[in-house]
Write an enzyme that holds these catalytic residues in place. Structure first.
Site, PDB file in Angstrom:
ATOM      1  N   GLY B  72      32.842  47.348  50.033  1.00 42.80           N
ATOM      2  CA  GLY B  72      33.643  46.782  48.903  1.00 42.80           C
ATOM      3  C   GLY B  72      34.982  46.526  49.472  1.00 42.80           C
ATOM      4  O   GLY B  72      35.652  47.130  50.451  1.00 42.80           O
ATOM      5  N   ARG B 363      41.185  51.559  23.608  1.00 43.82           N
ATOM      6  CA  ARG B 363      39.982  50.531  23.357  1.00 43.82           C
ATOM      7  C   ARG B 363      38.852  50.879  22.628  1.00 43.82           C
ATOM      8  O   ARG B 363      38.394  50.054  21.852  1.00 43.82           O
ATOM      9  CB  ARG B 363      39.641  50.019  24.778  1.00 43.82           C
TER      10      ARG B 363
HETATM   11  C1  LIG Z   1      38.557  40.820  33.292  1.00 41.04           C
HETATM   12  C2  LIG Z   1      38.997  42.215  33.863  1.00 41.04           C
HETATM   13  C3  LIG Z   1      40.347  42.566  33.588  1.00 41.04           C
HETATM   14  C4  LIG Z   1      40.708  43.752  34.078  1.00 41.04           C
HETATM   15  N1  LIG Z   1      42.165  44.080  33.650  1.00 41.04           N
HETATM   16  C5  LIG Z   1      42.667  45.367  34.157  1.00 41.04           C
HETATM   17  C6  LIG Z   1      43.836  45.634  34.096  1.00 41.04           C
HETATM   18  O1  LIG Z   1      44.798  44.952  33.678  1.00 41.04           O
HETATM   19  N2  LIG Z   1      44.376  46.828  34.544  1.00 41.04           N
HETATM   20  C7  LIG Z   1      43.405  47.636  35.026  1.00 41.04           C
HETATM   21  O2  LIG Z   1      43.877  48.798  35.343  1.00 41.04           O
HETATM   22  N3  LIG Z   1      42.115  47.686  35.243  1.00 41.04           N
HETATM   23  C8  LIG Z   1      41.664  46.163  34.692  1.00 41.04           C
HETATM   24  N4  LIG Z   1      40.202  46.023  35.150  1.00 41.04           N
HETATM   25  C9  LIG Z   1      39.361  47.032  35.503  1.00 41.04           C
HETATM   26  C10 LIG Z   1      39.603  46.771  36.907  1.00 41.04           C
HETATM   27  O3  LIG Z   1      39.866  45.498  37.613  1.00 41.04           O
HETATM   28  C11 LIG Z   1      38.411  47.304  37.992  1.00 41.04           C
HETATM   29  O4  LIG Z   1      38.098  48.616  37.431  1.00 41.04           O
HETATM   30  C12 LIG Z   1      38.806  47.566  39.615  1.00 41.04           C
HETATM   31  O5  LIG Z   1      39.464  46.557  39.911  1.00 41.04           O
HETATM   32  C13 LIG Z   1      37.815  47.897  40.237  1.00 41.04           C
HETATM   33  O6  LIG Z   1      37.979  47.925  41.588  1.00 41.04           O
HETATM   34  P1  LIG Z   1      37.084  48.514  42.808  1.00 41.04           P
HETATM   35  O7  LIG Z   1      38.044  48.297  43.920  1.00 41.04           O
HETATM   36  O8  LIG Z   1      36.698  49.602  42.325  1.00 41.04           O
HETATM   37  O9  LIG Z   1      35.926  47.333  42.598  1.00 41.04           O
HETATM   38  P2  LIG Z   1      35.779  45.771  42.862  1.00 41.04           P
HETATM   39  O10 LIG Z   1      37.158  45.278  42.861  1.00 41.04           O
HETATM   40  O11 LIG Z   1      34.916  45.420  41.614  1.00 41.04           O
HETATM   41  O12 LIG Z   1      35.267  45.544  44.138  1.00 41.04           O
HETATM   42  C14 LIG Z   1      33.818  45.594  44.435  1.00 41.04           C
HETATM   43  C15 LIG Z   1      33.699  45.282  45.903  1.00 41.04           C
HETATM   44  O13 LIG Z   1      32.421  45.694  46.350  1.00 41.04           O
HETATM   45  C16 LIG Z   1      31.628  44.787  46.898  1.00 41.04           C
HETATM   46  N5  LIG Z   1      30.249  45.031  46.787  1.00 41.04           N
HETATM   47  C17 LIG Z   1      29.696  45.182  45.763  1.00 41.04           C
HETATM   48  N6  LIG Z   1      28.231  45.629  45.924  1.00 41.04           N
HETATM   49  C18 LIG Z   1      28.147  45.244  47.238  1.00 41.04           C
HETATM   50  C19 LIG Z   1      27.072  45.438  47.994  1.00 41.04           C
HETATM   51  N7  LIG Z   1      25.897  45.768  47.470  1.00 41.04           N
HETATM   52  N8  LIG Z   1      27.150  45.199  49.077  1.00 41.04           N
HETATM   53  C20 LIG Z   1      28.402  44.953  49.878  1.00 41.04           C
HETATM   54  N9  LIG Z   1      29.440  44.701  48.954  1.00 41.04           N
HETATM   55  C21 LIG Z   1      29.424  44.888  47.753  1.00 41.04           C
HETATM   56  C22 LIG Z   1      32.121  43.419  46.215  1.00 41.04           C
HETATM   57  O14 LIG Z   1      32.113  42.359  47.310  1.00 41.04           O
HETATM   58  C23 LIG Z   1      33.402  43.866  46.110  1.00 41.04           C
HETATM   59  O15 LIG Z   1      34.349  43.506  47.403  1.00 41.04           O
HETATM   60  C24 LIG Z   1      40.029  44.531  34.805  1.00 41.04           C
HETATM   61  C25 LIG Z   1      38.721  44.356  34.749  1.00 41.04           C
HETATM   62  C26 LIG Z   1      38.038  43.009  34.189  1.00 41.04           C
HETATM   63  C27 LIG Z   1      36.625  42.815  34.594  1.00 41.04           C
END
Ligand SMILES: Cc1cc2nc3c(=O)[nH]c(=O)nc-3n(C[C@H](O)[C@H](O)[C@H](O)COP(=O)(O)OP(=O)(O)OC[C@H]3O[C@@H](n4cnc5c(N)ncnc54)[C@H](O)[C@@H]3O)c2cc1C
Ligand code: SF4
Ligand code: FES
Lengths: 247, 674
Positions: B72, B363
């Site tokens: 990720g 929310r």
């Molecule tokens: C439209 C939207 C708006 C949002 N706005 C806000 C906001 O304003 N403020 C806030 O705090 N939060 C917000 N959120 C929530 C927040 O964006 C997410 O919870 C957060 O960005 C998740 O980050 P992460 O690093 O955990 O995962 P992600 O950013 O989801 O990254 C996942 C990573 O894992 C990789 N991956 C997944 N599965 C695999 C696999 N099997 N093999 C290899 N790679 C894989 C992907 O390629 C990616 O790189 C929002 C969410 C959405 C959907």
């Protein structure tokens, strides 16, 4: 509405490709362009033909993954990304030609998918501010003038889609590059590495096989984020200054 | 102070009180309680500092010999890769997109919280901690939340130093806005593209390490299996999505930062590729899945427009700062042009029911009330089934008060996106919005060190369950992702790596061979079933079941029905799926098949978890547990625990391990936003 689609099909990087024609009925104007392709793919799957491969992920115009040449225009007729284009921009009976980005530095992977990893390598060559985690000073200790911060933000909205390259007759990535140079160069934090950054990034840009800029301006016209052409002037200016000072 | 250790080690198999209210009896078995969360003891404000001191260090010269796999490249994974790379470890970073910069974090709009108190409005680390625990309806682990609040301020410093162009005031200092569920202004933002700007910051920091040679990127690679050797997570099996090659990658530790699984509902605001595969494969290898039913349904999304719909689009919560939510008082008005409905015939229902928080209630509450008014027949927009599913979000007052230009400056990209998708101009007519699946609070169980119950497997960002309890406050996911990636994980993983490097594992090791062969076999099965239905058709059907029975309102009867339906659908999937093409080339249907197969298992566990939790808390609303005026009613005596589920084998029953939630720094109350 009913459409005739001419879509570039190419099995892999080395295979020959060609345009293939498909008829698609029952398209509604509320569909996004990619949802229209989803419908086509469901149909192909049922009929036993390999679905069309295309890049997409967020479908919100922000990840920069979607990348289609639509009737010869990068991202199609509107100023937006392919995924945010909706079928209300087309008419019943239209023929739509769909191709991948065409640029020497973006080799085709399959069908409509290209390899844009050259962009990552350009960023790795200097598109950052060196600030190790934990070493940062208190955020408000260095104010940034609001107009400069706004300009930095406006050009930092580049999504790295590559439409500028696809639209450019020279296959230049100057708009993408200029946007990053301007983003980091407008901020106080970006100053220490400013001159080395531009020299290094331009070097990588050229080494990747992107063409030079001859001020045609197609890039800014195709850019879904409306990155202005003047970032290229900024890029050239910074490069001249850097070279003059021996960077 | 009561610590979790005080209640540990007791195996309470089906004590009578538990049996009485146990709706999920017959679907699971009860296992041992979770003995130790590694949360340090002592004053809450001192725990993290002390823990960082207690965790051992790794000599810089040794770091180079140690490798860490990070799955990720979102805020959590990108930040962790950059930071561990800077520290000198050898990092292998994986993402399924063509570039790390495209991780789903890029889509976050509204902002990121931090207790900087720049507005001098009474904010503090404690208040951010308090708001987060309360917002999460007292279902989060307090030590973790306090730490999150504590490091929040460092995140802003870090991001500004990297060149993240946050909004600023005329004096050049950082600006803030308000988000739901709080009464201070602590949200930092970059217009409606905060996630993009933060992620680009992390991505650039990571690319810098790629150039430095400490981070190795594996793009268009999907993790399909976890390798566990001698009880430790030691590697992954990944598929190169371009060539189809199945690769084995070994390391001293594995970090999953693979995001959330909201796409189990098919329609959600997540990116199309967001999936549970990395987490689910780890779950099947023994990692506990915690609170899987805690789902966040976001109140302000663009409503569904038809059957072709492939995803839903969020309209940032920040819009609730200036937009007013209403529906017509009278059903007859629902089809009228909203501008023709006079003020006295409008019901600004959130302002009416919750006078002190108004449109800025959390929310879960805003979403459920939108559902309620639509169920009453007062929704607007097209009919979806028997009801109109939409409410107005109206900016007329804000435009009058601030002027159109000021509104444009704050929200332009969101208004544009709305216009593009709906064909309506929100500067002229109110937006129509409806709740949609957005985020999951549930995820892999982790201890205070973000380590799962499998040694060497760490989980960060949305993929873990740790900080938001039963409901996440707006702008707190970005905070958590970056907190985990920049500040927490790098300081906890070193305690584990202090014992590394671990003995090299050969690719002929039985555990490696087993993992690899199981991946190959699954792929071959997908390609050879040769049935009649596409992957998407299964995904859509699963999504409908989940939305209907495990969505905004859940009942015992509905959940039982859902479990039966999911089991049937899963059996059909494995016998009637149609995936064309081959394994040895880019094959998007094949990628989707693997993801949907895992969603079909996860969906069942979510329903079992929801069935077990016969209380309402945060985003989990059980119709059987509500107050007289329809608000969520918790049962702290029975359910004040984290439900950590152990995989029970194919066809077996999942095993429930409870982690008791004990609050020492905050008093549990029923939430009130009135
Ligand atoms: C439209 C939207 C708006 C949002 N706005 C806000 C906001 O304003 N403020 C806030 O705090 N939060 C917000 N959120 C929530 C927040 O964006 C997410 O919870 C957060 O960005 C998740 O980050 P992460 O690093 O955990 O995962 P992600 O950013 O989801 O990254 C996942 C990573 O894992 C990789 N991956 C997944 N599965 C695999 C696999 N099997 N093999 C290899 N790679 C894989 C992907 O390629 C990616 O790189 C929002 C969410 C959405 C959907
Ligand atoms: S400058 Fe515009 S067209 Fe070029 S990559 Fe960035 S967003 Fe795309
Ligand atoms: S799919 Fe993300 S920008 Fe189009």
């Amino acid at each position: 509405m009913r459409l005739t689609l001419k879509i570039w099909r190419q099995a892999n990087a080395t295979a020959d490709g060609s345009l293939k024609t498909y008829e698609l009925d029952g398209v509604s104007e509320d569909m996004s362009f990619l949802e229209m392709l989803d419908v086509l793919n469901e149909k192909l799957n049922t009929e036993g033909e390999d679905p069309v491969a295309f890049d997409h992920d967020c479908r919100e115009g922000i990840c920069g993954m979607c990348s289609l040449m639509i009737n010869g225009e990068a991202h199609g007729p509107e100023v937006t990304t392919t995924c945010q284009l909706h079928m209300r921009s087309f008419n019943d009976g239209d023929t739509i030609t769909i191709e991948p980005w065409r640029a020497g530095a973006f080799p085709i992977v399959k069908d409509l998918i290209v390899d844009r990893s050259a962009f990552d390598r350009i960023i790795a060559s200097g598109g950052f501010i060196s600030a190790n985690t934990g070493s940062a000073p208190e955020a408000n200790s260095v104010p940034a003038p609001r107009d400069k911060a706004m300009r930095a933000f406006n050009v930092a909205t580049c999504i790295g889609c590559g439409a500028c390259v696809a639209a450019c007759p020279n296959g230049s990535a100057s708009l993408f590059l200029g946007a990053k140079i301007t983003h980091l160069g407008e901020l106080p934090q970006g100053q220490p590495e400013r001159w080395d950054r531009v020299v290094s990034m331009v070097g990588q840009h050229d080494a990747e096989g992107f063409g030079g800029c001859t001020n045609i301006g197609e890039c800014a016209g195709a850019c879904p984020k409306e990155i202005p052409l003047d970032v290229i002037s900024q890029l050239n200016k910074d490069l001249r200054t850097a070279l003059k000072h021996g960077h | 102070m009561a610590s979790t250790a005080d209640v540990s080690g007791l195996t309470q198999l089906n004590s009578p009180s538990e049996q009485n209210s146990d709706d999920a009896r017959g679907y699971y078995t009860l296992g041992e309680k979770i003995a130790d969360t590694k949360a340090p003891k002592g004053l809450i404000a001192e725990r993290w500092t002390k823990h960082k001191m207690d965790n051992r260090l790794v000599n810089p010269a040794n770091r180079r010999k140690m490798s860490v796999i990070i799955v990720g490249t979102g805020l959590a994974g990108g930040a962790a890769a950059a930071t561990l790379g800077e520290a000198g470890y050898h990092v292998k970073s994986f993402c399924y997109q063509d570039s790390p910069r495209r991780a789903h974090s890029i889509a976050a709009q509204g902002g990121i919280n931090a207790a900087k108190n720049y507005k001098e409005d009474g904010d503090s680390t404690y208040r951010l901690f308090y708001d987060t625990v309360k917002g999460g309806d007292y279902r989060a682990r307090e030590s973790n939340v306090y730490r999150l609040a504590e490091v929040s301020a460092n995140i802003i410093d870090q991001c500004v130093a990297q060149g993240v162009p946050f909004a600023r005031d005329y004096g050049g200092l950082l600006d803030n806005r308000s988000f739901g569920g709080v009464q201070v202004s602590r949200t930092f933002y970059a217009r409606g593209q905060t996630g993009q700007q933060l992620l680009i910051g992390a991505y650039q920091a990571m690319e810098r390490q790629v150039a430095a040679g400490t981070v190795e990127e594996f793009k268009r690679h999907e993790m399909l299996e976890l390798i566990v050797v001698d009880g430790r997570a030691r590697g992954i099996i990944a598929r190169d999505l371009v060539t189809g090659e199945i690769e084995t990658h070994m390391a001293d530790a594995v970090v999953l930062a693979s995001g959330g699984y909201g796409n189990v509902f098919f329609l959600s605001t997540n990116a199309m590729g967001s999936n549970v595969t990395a987490s689910w494969r780890a779950h099947r290898k023994g990692a506990y899945m915690a609170n899987p039913c805690y789902t966040q349904i976001h109140p302000t999304c663009i409503p569904v427009s038809g059957d072709h719909q492939s995803k839903l689009t969020l309209m940032s919560e920040s819009l609730r700062n200036d937009g007013r939510i209403w529906v017509p008082k009278n059903r007859e008005d629902c089809t009228k042009d909203p501008r023709d409905i006079p003020e006295e015939d409008r019901d600004y229902y959130l302002e009416r029911i919750y006078p002190s928080f108004g449109n800025l209630v959390p929310r879960d509450i805003a979403s459920r009330q939108a559902k309620n008014v639509c169920d009453e027949g007062r929704g607007v927009g097209p009919m979806v089934g028997d009801f109109r599913r939409g409410v107005y979000l109206d900016f007329a007052d804000a435009i009058k008060r601030l002027g159109e230009d000021a509104v444009r400056e704050k929200y332009d990209n969101l208004f544009d996106m709305y216009a593009r998708i709906t064909g309506e101009n929100p500067y002229e007519t109110p937006m129509r919005i409806y709740p949609a699946v957005h985020y999951v609070m549930g995820g892999l169980w982790v201890d205070y060190d973000l380590q799962s119950n499998i040694p060497g497997l760490f989980v960060a960002g949305e993929a873990n369950f740790s900080d938001h309890g039963a409901n996440r406050l707006g702008a707190s996911a970005l905070m958590q992702g970056l907190a985990d990636g920049y500040f927490v994980l790098p300081n906890t993983i070193r305690e584990y790596l202090a014992d590394a490097p671990f003995p090299a594992v050969d690719e002929t090791d039985a555990a490696v061979v087993e993992a690899r062969e199981s991946v190959e076999q699954r792929i071959n099965t997908f390609l050879s079933i040769n049935g009649t239905r596409s992957v998407d058709s299964y995904h859509k059907e699963l999504g409908n079941i989940m939305w209907e029975y495990c969505g905004m309102e859940r009942t015992e009867e509905g959940l039982r029905k859902a479990i039966d339906q999911i089991r049937e659908l899963r059996a059909d999937f494995w016998s009637n799926l149609k995936v064309l093409g081959t394994n040895d080339s880019l094959n998007q249907s094949l990628e989707k098949a693997g993801r949907v197969a895992d969603f079909l298992e996860l969906g069942e566990l979510m329903c079992i978890d929801a069935l077990n939790r016969r209380e309402s808390c945060g985003g989990h609303f059980r119709a059987e547990s509500q107050t007289e005026d329809g608000e969520a009613l918790r049962h702290d005596d029975e359910f004040s625990y984290v439900a950590a589920w152990e995989f029970g084998g194919d066809g077996g029953q999942p095993v429930l391990h409870k982690e008791d939630l004990i609050y020492t720094a905050i008093e549990m109350k029923q939430r009130s936003y009135k």
